[in-house]
Structure formats: structure tokens, C-alpha cells
Design a protein around this motif. Structure first.
Motif, short mmCIF file in Angstrom:
data_model
loop_
_atom_site.label_atom_id
_atom_site.label_comp_id
_atom_site.label_asym_id
_atom_site.label_seq_id
_atom_site.Cartn_x
_atom_site.Cartn_y
_atom_site.Cartn_z
N MET A 1 -7.76 1.53 4.38
CA MET A 1 -6.34 1.33 4.21
C MET A 1 -5.82 0.30 5.20
SD MET A 1 -3.98 4.67 3.74
CE MET A 1 -5.10 5.96 3.31
N SER B 1 0.60 8.05 -4.87
CA SER B 1 0.23 6.67 -4.57
C SER B 1 1.00 6.16 -3.35
CB SER B 1 0.52 5.78 -5.79
OG SER B 1 0.23 4.45 -5.50
N VAL C 1 -0.10 5.16 1.15
CA VAL C 1 0.12 3.91 1.86
C VAL C 1 0.27 4.25 3.34
CG1 VAL C 1 1.73 1.98 2.20
CG2 VAL C 1 1.19 2.78 -0.11
N GLU C 2 -0.51 3.60 4.18
CA GLU C 2 -0.51 3.93 5.60
C GLU C 2 0.80 3.57 6.29
OE1 GLU C 2 -3.21 2.84 9.40
OE2 GLU C 2 -4.25 3.45 7.58
N LYS D 1 0.30 0.88 -6.49
CA LYS D 1 0.16 0.83 -5.04
C LYS D 1 -0.23 -0.57 -4.58
CE LYS D 1 -2.77 2.59 -1.37
NZ LYS D 1 -3.87 3.49 -1.04
N GLU D 2 -1.10 -1.23 -5.31
CA GLU D 2 -1.55 -2.57 -4.93
C GLU D 2 -0.37 -3.54 -4.89
OE1 GLU D 2 -3.01 -0.77 -7.49
OE2 GLU D 2 -4.64 -0.07 -6.20
N LEU E 1 1.54 -2.86 -1.71
CA LEU E 1 0.86 -3.41 -0.53
C LEU E 1 1.13 -4.91 -0.38
CD1 LEU E 1 -2.56 -1.52 -0.70
CD2 LEU E 1 -0.64 -1.10 0.86
#
Length: 172
Positions: A1, A29, A33-34, A103-104, A107
Motif C-alpha cells: 500500500m 475499498s 487506502v492507507e 480504489k485505483e 489513489l
């Protein structure tokens, strides 16, 4: 991550109607995410019982619902979400539809925020678009009209995936 640090306090705003089929996956999702982001799900009288139950089960410091009462349409959900954002301690807001973005995609937005961008627009038309033919047609017509009447040069004016710094929203 990937770790984007803790420098920005980011709010994801998601209007939420009858979304029970995809809502839990969306929440999971975002939880993965961190970077610490918060999510406000804007709900109204249109929001169904199953969706409300999923939101209640997942409620936390980072995931919560903003119930705006009587349904006045999707635009009103966005307006009320932005009003909440302006009164809050968040530095950045990301509009994110539940069923259109992954999620991508998030990011990529977080990375752009880290690079000090103040406005970011996503597009469903630049890559693989998994939307239905009907939804793609409505989006295309909306984009054509927005480009024609507003002079916008975006490839997807109805994408439901954009981000703004508080500074930008306060200047409007």
C-alpha cells in the motif's frame, strides 16, 4: 500500500440513494487506502432502508452519513455536502460516485493532491468504461451540452469524480 502521509485532511463526499448492492464494496475499498481519508455519505429521504443499514454498520470517526432530510434531488445532496465541507476542518474534498470509480482512481487523486494540485477532474472516457450503454449516452449528451454552453474542455463533465482544495471552494 502506498502511504501519502498525514499532511492533508481529506473528505470524500458521496451522494447515496439506493446503493445497497455496491455500498459495502465501496466502503471496504476506501478503508483499505492507507492515507487517512474520511467519507461523508450524503443521504436524504430517497435513500433506501438497506443502504441506511449498511451505513449504520460501518459508521466510525472516518465514515459517516449526513442526513439532509427531504429529497430535493442529487444537486441538493452535492450542495449540502459542500456546505458541510466549508464548515469543517478538512483541507480537500473529493466527489466520488459509489458505482463509477475504483480504489485505483482514488489513489491517483491522492497522489495529485500530494503534488499540490488544487483542482482535479476524473474522466470515465479516457480508459475502460464499464458503465451501461444508457449511462454512457446520457453522460456523452451531458458533456456535449456542458462543453457547448459552458465552454468547458473536459472529456467527461458528468463523471462524478473531481477534487477541490478548500481554497478553491471558498473562492467561488
Amino acid at each position: 500500500m502506498q502511504n501519502f502521509g498525514e499532511t492533508m485532511n481529506i473528505l470524500i463526499m458521496t451522494p447515496c440513494g439506493s446503493e445497497s448492492e455496491v455500498l459495502q464494496k465501496h466502503i471496504d475499498s476506501i478503508k483499505s487506502v492507507e492515507h487517512k481519508v474520511s467519507v461523508v455519505f450524503v443521504i436524504d429521504t430517497y435513500t433506501d432502508k438497506a443502504t441506511r443499514e449498511i451505513l449504520k454498520r460501518n459508521e466510525s470517526e472516518r465514515i459517516f452519513a449526513l442526513d439532509i432530510g427531504k429529497s430535493k434531488g442529487l444537486a441538493n445532496c452535492y450542495i449540502e455536502g459542500y456546505k458541510y465541507f466549508l464548515k469543517s476542518e478538512y483541507d480537500f474534498i473529493i466527489e466520488m460516485d459509489i458505482d463509477s470509480h475504483k480504489k485505483e482512481d482514488l489513489l491517483v487523486f491522492l497522489e495529485k493532491i500530494r503534488e499540490v494540485h488544487k483542482i482535479i477532474f476524473g474522466s470515465r472516457t479516457l480508459g475502460k468504461n464499464e458503465s451501461s450503454v444508457k449511462r454512457r449516452l446520457i453522460s456523452k449528451i451531458g458533456t456535449i451540452l456542458s462543453r457547448l454552453f459552458l465552454g468547458l474542455k473536459l472529456s467527461d463533465c458528468t463523471g462524478g469524480f473531481q477534487a477541490f482544495s478548500k481554497e478553491v471552494i471558498e473562492s467561488i
